[in-house]
Enzyme design. Sequence first.
Site, mmCIF file in Angstrom:
data_model
loop_
_atom_site.group_PDB
_atom_site.id
_atom_site.type_symbol
_atom_site.label_atom_id
_atom_site.label_comp_id
_atom_site.label_asym_id
_atom_site.label_seq_id
_atom_site.Cartn_x
_atom_site.Cartn_y
_atom_site.Cartn_z
ATOM 1 N N GLU A 176 0.825 -1.208 0.000
ATOM 2 C CA GLU A 176 0.000 0.000 0.000
ATOM 3 C C GLU A 176 0.859 1.259 0.000
ATOM 4 O O GLU A 176 2.026 1.237 0.356
ATOM 5 C CB GLU A 176 -0.931 0.030 1.221
ATOM 6 C CG GLU A 176 -0.348 -0.438 2.537
ATOM 7 C CD GLU A 176 0.799 0.371 3.071
ATOM 8 O OE1 GLU A 176 0.767 1.616 2.960
ATOM 9 O OE2 GLU A 176 1.740 -0.226 3.614
ATOM 10 N N GLU A 319 4.493 -0.597 1.864
ATOM 11 C CA GLU A 319 4.703 -0.845 0.437
ATOM 12 C C GLU A 319 4.585 -2.309 0.060
ATOM 13 O O GLU A 319 4.468 -2.646 -1.111
ATOM 14 C CB GLU A 319 6.077 -0.351 -0.052
ATOM 15 C CG GLU A 319 6.347 1.117 0.153
ATOM 16 C CD GLU A 319 7.725 1.531 -0.343
ATOM 17 O OE1 GLU A 319 8.462 0.684 -0.912
ATOM 18 O OE2 GLU A 319 8.085 2.710 -0.159
#
Length: 359
Positions: A176, A319
């Site tokens: 994300e 991430e």
Amino acid sequence: MAYNSVEQLAQAITPLDEAAMKAAQVHLDQLTKPPGSLGKLEGLAVKLAGITGIIRPEFPKRSVIVMAADHGVCEEGVSAFPAEVTPQMVHNFLAGGAAVNVLARQASADVVCVDIGVNAEMSHPGLLQRKLRYGTGNMAKGPAMSREEAEAAVRVGAEVVADAVSQGVRLFVTGEMGIGNTTASAAIMSSLTGIAPQQSVGRGTGVNNERLRHKISVVERALEVNRPNANDPLEVLAKVGGLEIAGMTGVILGAAAHRCPVVIDGFISTVSALLAVRIQPNVADYIIASHVSHEQGHRALLQELGLNPMLELDMRLGEGTGGVLALHLVDAACRIVAEMATFESAGVASGEGNGGGTE
């Protein structure tokens, strides 16, 4: 594949294949080692067999699905970074320059970046454009989004998985990007678990003590203003969540619906996992916890889900970075089952009732 509703998606998820798990365990116990001596790797091998229905699974194609979206709550000053960093980092992912890109290359994984709610016009041939709105509303003043938007975001995640499965991908990692998303995640965690914001709110991008106290007060205010129903995960997601959090929830549900393992990353990914499990409890069996992060609340979340992390590296980047590192352990578990000799094939005498280890 398009899902008409989150309920339809949840109904597609079935329990693990018990016969495959038993067969995998029998095989592991015949390998040239004391029973159980490879610890978590053996448990992972059995789990992968249960998920896929295959005793010796392989995952040559794997994808990190990075969901990107912005958060209206950033106007409350909850992050050490400005909201403009979200689209800037999306461009960095697409250029291959972020940490997740580096680690994914090492793990032979593709990085798929999805704009599900970035508060900027984004255009790039490598970007999956699935924008539902330009960031959420400020949850400290009202709902982050409508229930319909939350459901749509969950379906987007599941559809991204379905498209990847049609191209041969069988292993997923949740990632994300969204400045402000640890604030939304803490609000979801507190709402769903009853754990106070003082324990769920962490430093995120590295805020100082004063801003941490402010961040806690913002989460408290969001919960007071919205009063989400803890027994309705989609309501919680809509009122105090984020579009990328919803998208990852859909990735997790979608992977389970296709009998694919899904490796979750850190705090924010694990909040999505909690939402997915509250929607459909069977999902928990399809999730692999990659690591426990440095973010306050993550360990308690994993305990809530009954998941045992593979790694502890004091990471707090997000991430999908921790998830990608755990792909090496997934590969290790698969290779142990596929390549290690049995006592019989190696001509090695097996021990009897030996549950210990060798050094």
